[in-house]
Design a protein around this motif. Sequence first.
Motif, PDB file in Angstrom:
ATOM      1  N   SER A   7       0.985  -1.191  -0.112  1.00 40.18           N
ATOM      2  CA  SER A   7       0.086   0.581   0.023  1.00 40.18           C
ATOM      3  C   SER A   7       0.224   1.523  -0.106  1.00 40.18           C
ATOM      4  N   ASP A   8       2.154   0.978   0.362  1.00 39.90           N
ATOM      5  CA  ASP A   8       3.257   2.318  -0.114  1.00 39.90           C
ATOM      6  C   ASP A   8       4.139   2.910  -1.144  1.00 39.90           C
ATOM      7  N   GLY A   9       3.461   1.404  -2.107  1.00 40.53           N
ATOM      8  CA  GLY A   9       3.276   2.641  -3.686  1.00 40.53           C
ATOM      9  C   GLY A   9       4.749   0.773  -3.977  1.00 40.53           C
ATOM     10  N   ARG A  29       5.040   4.831  -7.697  1.00 40.93           N
ATOM     11  CA  ARG A  29       5.556   5.897  -7.589  1.00 40.93           C
ATOM     12  C   ARG A  29       6.408   6.444  -9.205  1.00 40.93           C
ATOM     13  N   VAL A  77      -3.036   1.974  -5.534  1.00 36.85           N
ATOM     14  CA  VAL A  77      -1.975   2.609  -4.949  1.00 36.85           C
ATOM     15  C   VAL A  77      -1.350   3.614  -5.791  1.00 36.85           C
ATOM     16  N   ASN A  78      -0.777   4.123  -6.304  1.00 33.12           N
ATOM     17  CA  ASN A  78      -0.162   5.456  -6.491  1.00 33.12           C
ATOM     18  C   ASN A  78      -1.098   6.830  -6.513  1.00 33.12           C
ATOM     19  N   GLU A  79      -2.769   6.342  -6.264  1.00 33.04           N
ATOM     20  CA  GLU A  79      -2.923   7.879  -6.510  1.00 33.04           C
ATOM     21  C   GLU A  79      -3.800   7.414  -4.530  1.00 33.04           C
ATOM     22  N   ASN A  80      -2.939   6.487  -3.829  1.00 32.45           N
ATOM     23  CA  ASN A  80      -3.180   6.905  -2.989  1.00 32.45           C
ATOM     24  C   ASN A  80      -4.316   6.450  -2.438  1.00 32.45           C
ATOM     25  N   CYS A  81      -4.984   6.129  -3.305  1.00 34.35           N
ATOM     26  CA  CYS A  81      -7.274   5.883  -2.813  1.00 34.35           C
ATOM     27  C   CYS A  81      -6.740   3.910  -1.917  1.00 34.35           C
ATOM     28  N   LYS A  83      -5.044   1.133   0.985  1.00 37.41           N
ATOM     29  CA  LYS A  83      -4.380   0.874   2.039  1.00 37.41           C
ATOM     30  C   LYS A  83      -4.174  -0.205   2.356  1.00 37.41           C
ATOM     31  N   SER A 114       1.493  15.483  -0.264  1.00 38.37           N
ATOM     32  CA  SER A 114       0.792  16.103   0.613  1.00 38.37           C
ATOM     33  C   SER A 114       2.125  16.605   1.896  1.00 38.37           C
TER      34      SER A 114
END
Length: 115
Positions: A7-9, A29, A77-81, A83, A114
């Motif tokens: 989940s952290d890419g 990423r 995952v890349n869009e942090n959608c 976890k 962010s």
Amino acid sequence: RIFSLTSDGKLQYYHTSKDQNPSKTIKTRNFTRMFLSDKFVDTKGWVIELHSDERVYQIATNNEKEGHQWIFALQLVNENCIKTFEDLLTYQDVLDLDLAENDPNVPLKPIKASN
């Protein structure tokens, strides 16, 4: 070969399911483009091509639908959608996606940091 997506890419590669640690870790990423290709379908099957500034990674999938599912997961995952794996399942259920109909041959959106 076995791949896992965190989940952290991070896309992690293992030689066998018995490996304790990944042989390679790739930051998702860093991908500038990804798509599903059938140009190797006769020899490797469907292949996900993951492009970064440094190189192109190719990952064979069992079939076209599996390739679309991996691309969908990579995009989320890349869009942090997502976890967790449950988050991914929720996206599939809520959107009622037929992943085989999605067009994965699109550039990735830039990731905004962010604060």
